[in-house]
Scaffold this motif. Structure first.
Motif, PDB file in Angstrom:
ATOM      1  N   LEU A  21      35.761  29.346  36.227  1.00  0.00           N
ATOM      2  CA  LEU A  21      36.324  29.827  34.960  1.00  0.00           C
ATOM      3  C   LEU A  21      35.441  29.385  33.801  1.00  0.00           C
ATOM      4  CD1 LEU A  21      40.115  29.151  35.637  1.00  0.00           C
ATOM      5  CD2 LEU A  21      39.057  31.372  35.131  1.00  0.00           C
ATOM      6  N   PRO A  22      35.308  30.115  32.722  1.00  0.00           N
ATOM      7  CA  PRO A  22      36.038  31.349  32.436  1.00  0.00           C
ATOM      8  C   PRO A  22      35.403  32.618  33.013  1.00  0.00           C
ATOM      9  CG  PRO A  22      34.716  30.754  30.541  1.00  0.00           C
ATOM     10  CD  PRO A  22      34.500  29.675  31.565  1.00  0.00           C
ATOM     11  N   ALA A  23      34.227  32.496  33.702  1.00  0.00           N
ATOM     12  CA  ALA A  23      33.554  33.720  34.180  1.00  0.00           C
ATOM     13  C   ALA A  23      34.483  34.544  35.078  1.00  0.00           C
ATOM     14  CB  ALA A  23      32.282  33.354  34.943  1.00  0.00           C
ATOM     15  N   THR A  24      35.359  33.863  35.819  1.00  0.00           N
ATOM     16  CA  THR A  24      36.202  34.558  36.794  1.00  0.00           C
ATOM     17  C   THR A  24      37.576  34.905  36.236  1.00  0.00           C
ATOM     18  OG1 THR A  24      36.661  32.343  37.615  1.00  0.00           O
ATOM     19  CG2 THR A  24      35.086  33.651  38.856  1.00  0.00           C
ATOM     20  N   LYS A  25      37.733  34.831  34.921  1.00  0.00           N
ATOM     21  CA  LYS A  25      39.054  35.144  34.347  1.00  0.00           C
ATOM     22  C   LYS A  25      39.395  36.619  34.568  1.00  0.00           C
ATOM     23  CE  LYS A  25      41.738  34.573  30.132  1.00  0.00           C
ATOM     24  NZ  LYS A  25      41.664  35.705  29.222  1.00  0.00           N
ATOM     25  N   ALA A  26      38.437  37.486  34.290  1.00  0.00           N
ATOM     26  CA  ALA A  26      38.709  38.921  34.435  1.00  0.00           C
ATOM     27  C   ALA A  26      37.756  39.576  35.424  1.00  0.00           C
ATOM     28  CB  ALA A  26      38.584  39.608  33.071  1.00  0.00           C
ATOM     29  N   MET A  27      36.925  38.767  36.111  1.00  0.00           N
ATOM     30  CA  MET A  27      35.936  39.338  37.028  1.00  0.00           C
ATOM     31  C   MET A  27      36.001  38.589  38.363  1.00  0.00           C
ATOM     32  SD  MET A  27      31.861  39.639  36.416  1.00  0.00           S
ATOM     33  CE  MET A  27      31.276  38.113  37.048  1.00  0.00           C
ATOM     34  N   PRO A  28      35.957  39.305  39.474  1.00  0.00           N
ATOM     35  CA  PRO A  28      35.999  38.609  40.765  1.00  0.00           C
ATOM     36  C   PRO A  28      34.795  37.691  40.945  1.00  0.00           C
ATOM     37  CG  PRO A  28      36.134  41.003  41.082  1.00  0.00           C
ATOM     38  CD  PRO A  28      35.862  40.763  39.635  1.00  0.00           C
ATOM     39  N   LYS A  29      35.050  36.522  41.517  1.00  0.00           N
ATOM     40  CA  LYS A  29      33.945  35.594  41.816  1.00  0.00           C
ATOM     41  C   LYS A  29      32.881  36.280  42.668  1.00  0.00           C
ATOM     42  CE  LYS A  29      34.917  32.203  44.870  1.00  0.00           C
ATOM     43  NZ  LYS A  29      35.372  30.877  45.368  1.00  0.00           N
ATOM     44  N   GLU A  30      33.327  37.139  43.574  1.00  0.00           N
ATOM     45  CA  GLU A  30      32.405  37.803  44.505  1.00  0.00           C
ATOM     46  C   GLU A  30      31.435  38.743  43.795  1.00  0.00           C
ATOM     47  OE1 GLU A  30      35.719  37.702  44.720  1.00  0.00           O
ATOM     48  OE2 GLU A  30      35.933  36.309  46.392  1.00  0.00           O
ATOM     49  N   MET A  31      31.737  39.111  42.551  1.00  0.00           N
ATOM     50  CA  MET A  31      30.849  40.013  41.812  1.00  0.00           C
ATOM     51  C   MET A  31      29.869  39.266  40.914  1.00  0.00           C
ATOM     52  SD  MET A  31      31.318  43.036  42.806  1.00  0.00           S
ATOM     53  CE  MET A  31      30.412  43.920  41.536  1.00  0.00           C
ATOM     54  N   LEU A  32      29.920  37.942  40.898  1.00  0.00           N
ATOM     55  CA  LEU A  32      28.917  37.194  40.121  1.00  0.00           C
ATOM     56  C   LEU A  32      27.543  37.522  40.683  1.00  0.00           C
ATOM     57  CD1 LEU A  32      30.625  33.677  39.962  1.00  0.00           C
ATOM     58  CD2 LEU A  32      30.217  35.207  38.034  1.00  0.00           C
ATOM     59  N   PRO A  33      26.569  37.847  39.820  1.00  0.00           N
ATOM     60  CA  PRO A  33      25.265  38.229  40.354  1.00  0.00           C
ATOM     61  C   PRO A  33      24.369  37.028  40.642  1.00  0.00           C
ATOM     62  CG  PRO A  33      25.296  38.580  37.990  1.00  0.00           C
ATOM     63  CD  PRO A  33      26.633  38.007  38.355  1.00  0.00           C
ATOM     64  N   ILE A  34      23.696  37.083  41.767  1.00  0.00           N
ATOM     65  CA  ILE A  34      22.574  36.181  42.023  1.00  0.00           C
ATOM     66  C   ILE A  34      21.350  37.025  41.673  1.00  0.00           C
ATOM     67  CG2 ILE A  34      21.311  34.851  43.766  1.00  0.00           C
ATOM     68  CD1 ILE A  34      24.047  33.696  43.121  1.00  0.00           C
ATOM     69  N   VAL A  35      20.738  36.725  40.534  1.00  0.00           N
ATOM     70  CA  VAL A  35      19.764  37.577  39.868  1.00  0.00           C
ATOM     71  C   VAL A  35      20.454  38.921  39.551  1.00  0.00           C
ATOM     72  CG1 VAL A  35      17.404  38.446  39.798  1.00  0.00           C
ATOM     73  CG2 VAL A  35      17.885  36.315  40.976  1.00  0.00           C
ATOM     74  N   ASN A  36      20.147  40.012  40.234  1.00  0.00           N
ATOM     75  CA  ASN A  36      20.781  41.266  39.820  1.00  0.00           C
ATOM     76  C   ASN A  36      21.616  41.913  40.932  1.00  0.00           C
ATOM     77  OD1 ASN A  36      18.747  42.033  41.455  1.00  0.00           O
ATOM     78  ND2 ASN A  36      17.881  43.600  40.116  1.00  0.00           N
ATOM     79  N   LYS A  37      22.024  41.095  41.893  1.00  0.00           N
ATOM     80  CA  LYS A  37      22.821  41.646  42.986  1.00  0.00           C
ATOM     81  C   LYS A  37      24.068  40.783  43.151  1.00  0.00           C
ATOM     82  CE  LYS A  37      20.372  42.560  46.823  1.00  0.00           C
ATOM     83  NZ  LYS A  37      19.901  42.349  48.214  1.00  0.00           N
ATOM     84  N   PRO A  38      25.249  41.398  43.228  1.00  0.00           N
ATOM     85  CA  PRO A  38      26.439  40.552  43.341  1.00  0.00           C
ATOM     86  C   PRO A  38      26.495  39.817  44.680  1.00  0.00           C
ATOM     87  CG  PRO A  38      27.040  42.883  43.331  1.00  0.00           C
ATOM     88  CD  PRO A  38      25.564  42.822  43.096  1.00  0.00           C
ATOM     89  N   LEU A  39      27.090  38.630  44.613  1.00  0.00           N
ATOM     90  CA  LEU A  39      27.219  37.792  45.811  1.00  0.00           C
ATOM     91  C   LEU A  39      27.715  38.566  47.018  1.00  0.00           C
ATOM     92  CD1 LEU A  39      28.989  34.515  44.676  1.00  0.00           C
ATOM     93  CD2 LEU A  39      26.955  34.708  46.127  1.00  0.00           C
ATOM     94  N   VAL A  40      28.721  39.400  46.790  1.00  0.00           N
ATOM     95  CA  VAL A  40      29.351  40.086  47.919  1.00  0.00           C
ATOM     96  C   VAL A  40      28.375  41.040  48.601  1.00  0.00           C
ATOM     97  CG1 VAL A  40      30.346  41.947  46.500  1.00  0.00           C
ATOM     98  CG2 VAL A  40      31.472  41.267  48.627  1.00  0.00           C
ATOM     99  N   GLN A  41      27.403  41.571  47.855  1.00  0.00           N
ATOM    100  CA  GLN A  41      26.437  42.484  48.480  1.00  0.00           C
ATOM    101  C   GLN A  41      25.524  41.735  49.452  1.00  0.00           C
ATOM    102  OE1 GLN A  41      24.530  45.338  45.887  1.00  0.00           O
ATOM    103  NE2 GLN A  41      22.868  45.677  47.346  1.00  0.00           N
ATOM    104  N   TYR A  42      25.148  40.503  49.085  1.00  0.00           N
ATOM    105  CA  TYR A  42      24.369  39.692  50.039  1.00  0.00           C
ATOM    106  C   TYR A  42      25.170  39.507  51.332  1.00  0.00           C
ATOM    107  CZ  TYR A  42      21.226  38.369  46.188  1.00  0.00           C
ATOM    108  OH  TYR A  42      20.333  38.384  45.154  1.00  0.00           O
ATOM    109  N   GLY A  43      26.476  39.262  51.170  1.00  0.00           N
ATOM    110  CA  GLY A  43      27.330  39.059  52.347  1.00  0.00           C
ATOM    111  C   GLY A  43      27.401  40.300  53.218  1.00  0.00           C
ATOM    112  N   VAL A  44      27.579  41.458  52.582  1.00  0.00           N
ATOM    113  CA  VAL A  44      27.676  42.706  53.362  1.00  0.00           C
ATOM    114  C   VAL A  44      26.340  42.989  54.054  1.00  0.00           C
ATOM    115  CG1 VAL A  44      28.016  45.209  53.183  1.00  0.00           C
ATOM    116  CG2 VAL A  44      29.571  43.659  51.990  1.00  0.00           C
TER     117      VAL A  44
END
Ligand code: UTP
Length: 287
Positions: A21-44
């Protein structure tokens, strides 16, 4: 019945992400970008590399950005069509073509075990992988899930990924006890969620990669809440280990906890220097 072929990967993604928080207040943690790709995309991408193209999300309120990310965006794609920027969407477009996505919602956040049980409707009666996207994993060779799928094909049982952590950090992890049956592979005898260092049986901590056989759902259905009043997947796998073989695997590679500020910054620096340190907006090679 044990099956050789795994095709499904469950992504529990309903947590509040309070450490960010506060980054995850209105945005899923999984969408935080590592450089320009969201975390969840690395996982997929890690799941696809392991041959798992049936992607199942347990999401929750405020997580719709995840669904939108794994979908086409007509207006945007039309806008950048024919420009060099198109290549920035190549990776995600190929994921959308390769995978099927399904979603269900965890209405109350009652813990990771409960989130996995909520995913039963998407998984059914077959073995499956679980990937926690905030554990960012990197390896020069096979990804962690691919390493685990290979092991599953040999042993046909639940497998958790582990790593050694400093003994004074065991209270942050599920910790296993067991016998080493070959280098880096343990037959689990017990597991405990977030033990005090003085009570921890080992410093072998479970990280966010699992392969689970479907009998885990029967156990989760009747499991009482554990530590923190939550339904703990660690308790369920510990129950499973009393009845049948469960393995813990010291994976090859590096894990960074992107649910914490330090891990997130380390992952960002790692990806940037490995792929983007070329003065361009585009990676020097595909991350
Ligand atoms: P965490 O323990 O990291 O919790 O959950 P969190 O809410 O994501 O983050 P913090 O600790 O508040 O900062 C581990 C994984 O389990 C999922 C989370 O989304 C994360 O992927 N989870 C946890 C659920 O899906 N549902 C839950 O009820 C709890």
């Amino acid at each position: 019945m044990a099956r050789d072929t795994l095709s499904k990967c469950l992504f529990p993604a309903a947590g509040y992400g309070t450490r960010f928080l506060p980054a995850t207040k209105a945005m899923p943690k999984e969408m935080l970008p590592i450089v320009n790709k969201p975390l969840v995309q690395y996982g997929v991408e890690e799941a696809i590399e392991a041959g798992l193209t049936n992607i199942a999300f347990v999401s929750g309120r405020g997580k719709r950005a995840i669904e939108d990310h794994f979908d086409i965006s007509y207006e945007l794609e039309h806008q950048i069509s024919g420009t060099p920027k198109e290549q920035l969407l190549e990776g995600i477009s190929s994921i959308i073509d390769t995978c099927t996505f399904s979603y269900t919602r965890q209405v109350e956040m009652k813990g990771l075990g409960h989130a996995i049980l909520t995913g039963q409707t998407l998984i059914g009666d077959e073995p499956f992988a679980v990937l926690l996207a905030d554990d960012f994993c990197a390896n020069d060779g096979d990804g962690v899930l691919k390493q685990m799928v290979k092991l599953y094909q040999e042993y046909h049982c639940s497998i958790v990924a582990i790593e050694e952590v400093p003994m004074d950090q065991t209270q942050n992890y599920g910790v296993i006890d067991g016998t080493e049956i070959q280098e880096g592979l343990f037959k689990v005898s017990s597991m405990v969620e977030k033990p005090d260092p003085k009570d921890a049986p080992t410093n072998l901590a479970i990280i966010g990669r699992y392969i689970l056989t479907p009998d885990i759902f029967d156990i989760l259905h009747t499991l009482p809440p554990g530590r923190g009043g939550e339904i703990q997947i660690t308790d369920a796998i510990a129950e499973q280990a009393k009845k049948r073989m469960v393995l813990a695997y010291k994976f090859k590679g590096r894990r960074l906890d992107c649910g914490s500020i330090q891990g997130f910054v380390e992952a960002t620096n790692f990806v940037y220097s490995a792929y983007y340190d070329n003065g361009e907006n585009y990676p020097s090679k595909e991350p």
